[in-house]
Design an enzyme around this catalytic site. Sequence first.
Site, PDB file in Angstrom:
ATOM      1  N   GLU A 111       0.866  -1.181   0.000  1.00  0.00           N
ATOM      2  CA  GLU A 111       0.000   0.000   0.000  1.00  0.00           C
ATOM      3  C   GLU A 111       0.905   1.233   0.000  1.00  0.00           C
ATOM      4  O   GLU A 111       1.793   1.369   0.852  1.00  0.00           O
ATOM      5  CB  GLU A 111      -0.907  -0.015   1.238  1.00  0.00           C
ATOM      6  CG  GLU A 111      -1.917   1.102   1.194  1.00  0.00           C
ATOM      7  CD  GLU A 111      -3.119   0.858   2.107  1.00  0.00           C
ATOM      8  OE1 GLU A 111      -3.366  -0.292   2.499  1.00  0.00           O
ATOM      9  OE2 GLU A 111      -3.808   1.843   2.406  1.00  0.00           O
ATOM     10  N   ASP A 138      -2.770  14.288   6.548  1.00  0.00           N
ATOM     11  CA  ASP A 138      -2.219  13.030   6.031  1.00  0.00           C
ATOM     12  C   ASP A 138      -0.991  13.235   5.147  1.00  0.00           C
ATOM     13  O   ASP A 138      -1.114  13.187   3.925  1.00  0.00           O
ATOM     14  CB  ASP A 138      -3.318  12.298   5.227  1.00  0.00           C
ATOM     15  CG  ASP A 138      -2.962  10.851   4.985  1.00  0.00           C
ATOM     16  OD1 ASP A 138      -1.958  10.401   5.530  1.00  0.00           O
ATOM     17  OD2 ASP A 138      -3.702  10.189   4.236  1.00  0.00           O
ATOM     18  N   GLU A 184       3.607   9.123  -1.014  1.00  0.00           N
ATOM     19  CA  GLU A 184       2.206   9.004  -1.427  1.00  0.00           C
ATOM     20  C   GLU A 184       1.675  10.305  -2.020  1.00  0.00           C
ATOM     21  O   GLU A 184       0.973  10.302  -3.022  1.00  0.00           O
ATOM     22  CB  GLU A 184       1.354   8.589  -0.211  1.00  0.00           C
ATOM     23  CG  GLU A 184      -0.124   8.523  -0.508  1.00  0.00           C
ATOM     24  CD  GLU A 184      -0.959   8.107   0.714  1.00  0.00           C
ATOM     25  OE1 GLU A 184      -0.371   7.766   1.756  1.00  0.00           O
ATOM     26  OE2 GLU A 184      -2.191   8.125   0.602  1.00  0.00           O
ATOM     27  N   LYS A 192      -3.683  -0.028  13.974  1.00  0.00           N
ATOM     28  CA  LYS A 192      -4.571   0.992  13.403  1.00  0.00           C
ATOM     29  C   LYS A 192      -5.973   0.513  13.734  1.00  0.00           C
ATOM     30  O   LYS A 192      -6.389  -0.558  13.278  1.00  0.00           O
ATOM     31  CB  LYS A 192      -4.359   1.065  11.890  1.00  0.00           C
ATOM     32  CG  LYS A 192      -5.391   1.901  11.139  1.00  0.00           C
ATOM     33  CD  LYS A 192      -4.990   2.058   9.665  1.00  0.00           C
ATOM     34  CE  LYS A 192      -6.038   2.816   8.867  1.00  0.00           C
ATOM     35  NZ  LYS A 192      -5.631   3.029   7.466  1.00  0.00           N
ATOM     36  N   GLU A 246     -10.561   4.380   8.975  1.00  0.00           N
ATOM     37  CA  GLU A 246     -10.685   3.947   7.584  1.00  0.00           C
ATOM     38  C   GLU A 246     -11.122   2.483   7.473  1.00  0.00           C
ATOM     39  O   GLU A 246     -10.535   1.692   6.752  1.00  0.00           O
ATOM     40  CB  GLU A 246      -9.371   4.162   6.841  1.00  0.00           C
ATOM     41  CG  GLU A 246      -8.938   5.623   6.847  1.00  0.00           C
ATOM     42  CD  GLU A 246      -7.736   5.918   5.966  1.00  0.00           C
ATOM     43  OE1 GLU A 246      -6.883   5.028   5.825  1.00  0.00           O
ATOM     44  OE2 GLU A 246      -7.660   7.027   5.434  1.00  0.00           O
ATOM     45  N   ASN A 275      -3.172  -1.615   7.763  1.00  0.00           N
ATOM     46  CA  ASN A 275      -4.467  -2.185   7.378  1.00  0.00           C
ATOM     47  C   ASN A 275      -4.233  -3.687   7.416  1.00  0.00           C
ATOM     48  O   ASN A 275      -3.854  -4.315   6.430  1.00  0.00           O
ATOM     49  CB  ASN A 275      -4.882  -1.718   5.977  1.00  0.00           C
ATOM     50  CG  ASN A 275      -5.230  -0.234   5.990  1.00  0.00           C
ATOM     51  OD1 ASN A 275      -5.760   0.290   6.974  1.00  0.00           O
ATOM     52  ND2 ASN A 275      -4.897   0.463   4.924  1.00  0.00           N
ATOM     53  N   ARG A 287     -11.848  17.051   9.922  1.00  0.00           N
ATOM     54  CA  ARG A 287     -11.000  15.867  10.084  1.00  0.00           C
ATOM     55  C   ARG A 287      -9.716  16.200  10.855  1.00  0.00           C
ATOM     56  O   ARG A 287      -9.205  15.376  11.617  1.00  0.00           O
ATOM     57  CB  ARG A 287     -10.678  15.303   8.696  1.00  0.00           C
ATOM     58  CG  ARG A 287      -9.654  14.211   8.714  1.00  0.00           C
ATOM     59  CD  ARG A 287      -9.526  13.562   7.352  1.00  0.00           C
ATOM     60  NE  ARG A 287      -8.273  12.848   7.244  1.00  0.00           N
ATOM     61  CZ  ARG A 287      -7.848  12.261   6.143  1.00  0.00           C
ATOM     62  NH1 ARG A 287      -8.568  12.306   5.036  1.00  0.00           N
ATOM     63  NH2 ARG A 287      -6.699  11.623   6.113  1.00  0.00           N
ATOM     64  N   HIS A 317      -4.436  18.298   0.253  1.00  0.00           N
ATOM     65  CA  HIS A 317      -5.289  17.168  -0.103  1.00  0.00           C
ATOM     66  C   HIS A 317      -6.153  17.421  -1.329  1.00  0.00           C
ATOM     67  O   HIS A 317      -7.339  17.057  -1.354  1.00  0.00           O
ATOM     68  CB  HIS A 317      -6.182  16.768   1.082  1.00  0.00           C
ATOM     69  CG  HIS A 317      -6.262  15.266   1.240  1.00  0.00           C
ATOM     70  ND1 HIS A 317      -6.528  14.434   0.183  1.00  0.00           N
ATOM     71  CD2 HIS A 317      -6.091  14.457   2.314  1.00  0.00           C
ATOM     72  CE1 HIS A 317      -6.526  13.184   0.603  1.00  0.00           C
ATOM     73  NE2 HIS A 317      -6.243  13.158   1.894  1.00  0.00           N
ATOM     74  N   ARG A 334      -1.972   3.860  16.857  1.00  0.00           N
ATOM     75  CA  ARG A 334      -1.950   5.016  15.957  1.00  0.00           C
ATOM     76  C   ARG A 334      -3.077   6.007  16.266  1.00  0.00           C
ATOM     77  O   ARG A 334      -4.206   5.619  16.586  1.00  0.00           O
ATOM     78  CB  ARG A 334      -2.048   4.568  14.501  1.00  0.00           C
ATOM     79  CG  ARG A 334      -0.844   3.764  14.078  1.00  0.00           C
ATOM     80  CD  ARG A 334      -0.976   3.279  12.673  1.00  0.00           C
ATOM     81  NE  ARG A 334      -0.532   4.222  11.675  1.00  0.00           N
ATOM     82  CZ  ARG A 334      -1.232   4.567  10.605  1.00  0.00           C
ATOM     83  NH1 ARG A 334      -2.464   4.119  10.417  1.00  0.00           N
ATOM     84  NH2 ARG A 334      -0.733   5.385   9.712  1.00  0.00           N
TER      85      ARG A 334
HETATM   86  C1  GCV Z   1      -2.348   2.460   5.393  1.00  0.00           C
HETATM   87  C2  GCV Z   1      -3.865   7.335   4.219  1.00  0.00           C
HETATM   88  C3  GCV Z   1      -3.409   6.457   3.095  1.00  0.00           C
HETATM   89  C4  GCV Z   1      -3.771   5.009   3.369  1.00  0.00           C
HETATM   90  C5  GCV Z   1      -3.139   4.614   4.700  1.00  0.00           C
HETATM   91  C6  GCV Z   1      -3.655   5.550   5.785  1.00  0.00           C
HETATM   92  C7  GCV Z   1      -3.028   5.268   7.132  1.00  0.00           C
HETATM   93  O1  GCV Z   1      -5.255   7.393   4.259  1.00  0.00           O
HETATM   94  O2  GCV Z   1      -3.976   6.891   1.904  1.00  0.00           O
HETATM   95  O3  GCV Z   1      -3.281   4.215   2.329  1.00  0.00           O
HETATM   96  O4  GCV Z   1      -3.430   3.287   5.041  1.00  0.00           O
HETATM   97  O5  GCV Z   1      -3.345   6.874   5.434  1.00  0.00           O
HETATM   98  O6  GCV Z   1      -2.042   5.912   7.437  1.00  0.00           O
HETATM   99  O7  GCV Z   1      -3.519   4.414   7.845  1.00  0.00           O
END
Ligand code: GCV
Length: 726
Positions: A188, A386, A414, A308, A312, A231, A357, A542, A345
């Site tokens: 990811e 983020d 990212e 986490k 999400e 995740n 947010r 963003h 986290r």
């Molecule tokens: C691992 C953002 C990223 C996700 C990531 C998330 C996180 O939303 O786009 O890919 O997930 O951060 O840090 O948990």
Amino acid sequence: MRHILKVIKLFLFCSTILLSTTVFSFSNGYDLWLKYHIISNVELLENYRKNLESVYLEDGGETLDIIRKELSMGLGGLLDETVSFKAFDTAENQLIVSKFGTLPEVFKNEVKMDLLKKEGYIIKSIKQGNQSYVLVTANSDLGLLYGTFHLLRALKMHESLDGLDIKESPKVDVRMLNHWDNLDRTIERGYAGFSIWNWQTLPDYIDQRYIDYARANASIGINGTALTNVNANALIITPQYLEKVKALADVFRPYGIKVYLTARFSAPMEIGGLSTADPLDPEVIQWWKDKAKEIYKSIPDFGGFLVKANSEGQPGPQNYGRTHLDGANLLADAVAPYNGVVMWRAFVYSEHDAEDRAKQAYTEFVPDDGKYRDNVLIQVKNGPIDFQPREPFHPLFGAMPNTPLMMEFQITKEYLGFATHLVYLPKLFEEVLQSDTYQKGKGSLVAKVVDGSLNNKKLTGMTGVANIGTDINWTGHPFGQADWYGFGRLAWNPYMDSKEIADEWLRCTFGNEKQFLEPVKKMMMESREAVVNYMNPLGLHHIFDTSHHYGPGPWVGNLSRPEWNPVYYHKADEEGIGFDRTKTGSDALSQYAPELEKMYADLDTCPEEYLLWFHHLPWDYKLKSGRTLWDGLGIKYQEGVDQVREMITIWENMKSYVDSDTHHQVSMLLDIQLKEAKWWRDACMLYFQTFSKMDFPKEMETPENTLEYYKSLKFPYAPGIRPRWD
Ligand code: GCV
């Protein structure tokens, strides 16, 4: 005849040396910053050879064997001769590598070991009688390994051996990488190939990469790795996978690297057959205790869990009406008997919460400040949204004095152009670490929160989301290695200067040629501001195309959750642009210290780099330059594009200093960066123009395409896409 031969030999040697000062070999990049070419300065080479005639290395276990190997490779390569390992010898100028306890008696009074942490070391040059010695000493084998890497680095950087007097201890305890690697080997937000963990062939097949990975990390002081995606997949803590994890832990151990795993909160149900994962349920509590026992049985130095939760789509304690505190303490209790830690986290935002947010983590975590177990670190991203090209520091850093807060940086890019853009991230990391929280008045730097000195914390940590994959050079972009390197150096010492780190990395990777170092350093140092300018100037954030985050998507506004839409963040309308986070808006500013709140709220004192982060302003608002906000925006976008052009020019002039393959590789990447910088400028300015209805400033080049064209671009196979969770 003999004399002539000698002269020819000397001539050949000198021309080789001369050549190696101008042609740097990055080769395929696999060796990272750990390549050891012969010292190019003839005089210095002779001096090193004279002073390091032989090596006395204490005998011992695996870590000492690694030190022997590193010295053979490093010293052997730099001095271009076989390293002679000997007993302590008063008749030779020696390098002495030995723990304090086993140090030859004559040196014991030369060093003061007080205040040296377990992983710390001392490097000192010492004269005794006619001999000179270079001493590397520590309280642990790992300290010796770190000291050895430091010494080799100093030699690579052509530092003098005279008067060496170095005393180093890490300022942060847990210095780790987080791999967002999935069990199917996709990553990811990974842009450098697939995961280096080959779960299929583990535990029987030990890929050389695992060893080289550990070696590279140890050379910059990294001492932990979370192998799997936050995740999380619960399978990683089943016996089938734990056997594989153990094999990796065994490889990493002598390099001082502990393994951590991501714990899926619902694991007791998914792999344990329980009907709930409620953190207060006695069966669940017992399940985690048993699981910890099982893990520690095969990996006695297992680092702990990274979690986490309720973020999400990830399961968490809130699914059962419990809190993050309940969840974190549950796992903390399970690993506590084995000295394990839990990194919980703070990257949370709820789909049921309409609050800005940027504010939600504070709301969820601050009320429980001081209530977490001693072995819990709350892992906080550097900014409240983020990993954007620029964010103010996360307000939690100034608001939880009674809880250890661990910094989470993202090394993978990212939101910074993936592995295609040259953006030197330590500059960004430094900006965050040097930010003042004012928690205890002026000078309460984020760095002091992270290293625990502000509130006397016993446990401290810093993590970076790795940019490593199966690409031959590990990081995709050759300069991506500098981000990994720089992260490690800052985790060791969060006060380091990013320019100094760039200098180190360049010298260790490419060599010491001044005509190369100065311009390339300049290019690296300016690259961060360039990306801010061409992607998110003046505090915008963003506005990336959704899901993959590749390229601009400021127009996206049709996704089910408001905070998934770029329009939520820029709030452009006919009146103006920006997110009002003052009292008249979301009031996120109130989460900062009053000094900061005041400074950011007042338009006269708010730094323009955060203007649209904190304020919604009219298009004709006057900037400090006297230009309108609209013009200023266009000028910034253009500046970003021009900065990339300048980077290209600098790199073009470096042809004679870098091997042609590497030069070409970076040139191609810079050309893509320029193309994408223009894309950002044109797409964003054309879109915002639909609201401002103003002409582009004269400084800005005319967009190359129409807004419709930019909107039509789709990238369903962009790399690193996260699996959908809704
Ligand atoms: C691992 C953002 C990223 C996700 C990531 C998330 C996180 O939303 O786009 O890919 O997930 O951060 O840090 O948990």
